[in-house]
Design a protein around this motif. Structure first.
Motif, PDB file in Angstrom:
ATOM      1  N   MET A 117      -7.218   1.950   0.066  1.00 31.71           N
ATOM      2  CA  MET A 117      -6.450   3.386   0.086  1.00 31.71           C
ATOM      3  C   MET A 117      -7.476   4.505  -0.126  1.00 31.71           C
ATOM      4  N   ARG A 173       1.093   3.609  -6.353  1.00 34.38           N
ATOM      5  CA  ARG A 173      -0.287   3.518  -5.499  1.00 34.38           C
ATOM      6  C   ARG A 173      -0.693   4.888  -5.039  1.00 34.38           C
ATOM      7  N   VAL A 174       0.482   5.489  -4.348  1.00 31.83           N
ATOM      8  CA  VAL A 174       0.261   6.748  -3.864  1.00 31.83           C
ATOM      9  C   VAL A 174      -0.133   7.861  -5.221  1.00 31.83           C
ATOM     10  N   LYS A 181      -9.304   4.917   3.065  1.00 32.23           N
ATOM     11  CA  LYS A 181      -8.634   5.618   4.088  1.00 32.23           C
ATOM     12  C   LYS A 181      -8.200   7.033   3.687  1.00 32.23           C
ATOM     13  N   ARG A 182      -8.084   7.447   2.305  1.00 29.19           N
ATOM     14  CA  ARG A 182      -7.916   8.743   1.999  1.00 29.19           C
ATOM     15  C   ARG A 182      -9.144   9.523   1.959  1.00 29.19           C
ATOM     16  N   LYS A 236       0.816  -1.084   0.066  1.00 32.72           N
ATOM     17  CA  LYS A 236      -0.086  -0.104   0.142  1.00 32.72           C
ATOM     18  C   LYS A 236       0.766   1.198   0.007  1.00 32.72           C
ATOM     19  N   ARG A 237       2.077   1.464   0.253  1.00 31.19           N
ATOM     20  CA  ARG A 237       2.973   2.580   0.319  1.00 31.19           C
ATOM     21  C   ARG A 237       3.748   2.711  -1.088  1.00 31.19           C
TER      22      ARG A 237
END
Length: 244
Positions: free
Chosen positions: A62, A36-37, A65-66, A31-32
């Motif tokens: 994600m 992806r970000v 979460k964002r 996920k980091r």
């Protein structure tokens, strides 16, 4: 198009449930991961997203979460991965559907953005796939490569032969750019290329490759499509993140 051209090598159908649960959820490609970000930042301000190759629901997690306000639908060909996503998000189980990208026309709707991450490398040919994806997008298509296109003297693609029972293709950079810029319908108004978006798992043979994101922008609805095709030159953005 023949059935042979549509063939997909899918050894992940034979994965154990344990492997399906952890696949790309953590570690160097989890996920980091910068790609992806970066994709999340490209979704801001949009209202809907189709996640093609959604796997076990990493992008959906994600997005939640964002706290992005997005109407999300994830599709994948691997039921074991979809089962993990539905178990993790039971209230949103309807957002994960088993479907091939070759069947996207069955959706009968469009999304502001279509995201396809680490899928094209595993197909026998990107040409039909990219048009199917692009046709579902109202505003833009986002393609993410872990084996990004490179200049090749041998032709349109190179079989990396990293793993059995997988296609692992590197496509020719010039032909891929030409396809995006001249052969999609309608012709994109802009193509943005985001380089250096994070590497792969150092244990893998492709670890030396940096992810690359292609952001393909559709022409606006109120534009004259004929003029876009015939007169408007392709605008390729150029800055530290968007470069050809």
């Amino acid at each position: 198009m023949s059935n042979q051209n549509l063939k997909v090598k899918e050894n992940w159908r034979h994965w154990t449930p344990e492997l399906a649960k952890i696949f790309l959820r953590s570690g160097p490609e989890g996920k980091r991961h910068p790609s992806r970000v970066r994709v999340l930042s490209l979704l801001e301000g949009l209202s809907s997203v189709l996640d093609v190759g959604c796997g076990n629901g990493v992008m959906f997690e994600m997005i939640r979460k964002r706290r992005l306000d997005l109407d999300y639908l994830g599709v994948d060909v691997t039921e074991k991965l979809l089962q993990v996503a539905r178990q993790l998000f039971p209230a949103d189980a309807h957002r994960f559907r088993r479907m091939s990208l070759y069947d996207l026309k069955k959706l009968r709707r469009k999304f502001d953005v279509v995201v396809c991450r680490h899928v094209l490398e595993h197909l026998p040919d990107y040409v039909p796939a990219v048009q199917y994806l692009y046709s579902c997008a109202r505003k833009k298509l986002i393609l993410v490569f872990f084996l990004p296109p490179q200049p090749l003297s041998s032709g349109r693609k190179r079989d990396e032969k990293f793993e059995r029972d997988f296609y692992n293709h590197t496509y020719d950079l010039g032909k891929f750019i030409n396809h995006l810029s001249t052969e999609l319908s309608p012709v994109p108004s802009e193509i943005r290329i985001h380089l250096r978006q994070g590497g792969g798992d150092p244990r893998m043979p492709w670890a030396d490759r940096q992810n690359v994101i292609y952001e393909v922008i559709r022409p606006t609805r109120n534009g004259n499509l004929k003029n876009v095709k015939m007169k408007r030159p392709l605008n390729v953005s150029r800055d530290k993140h968007k470069i050809v």
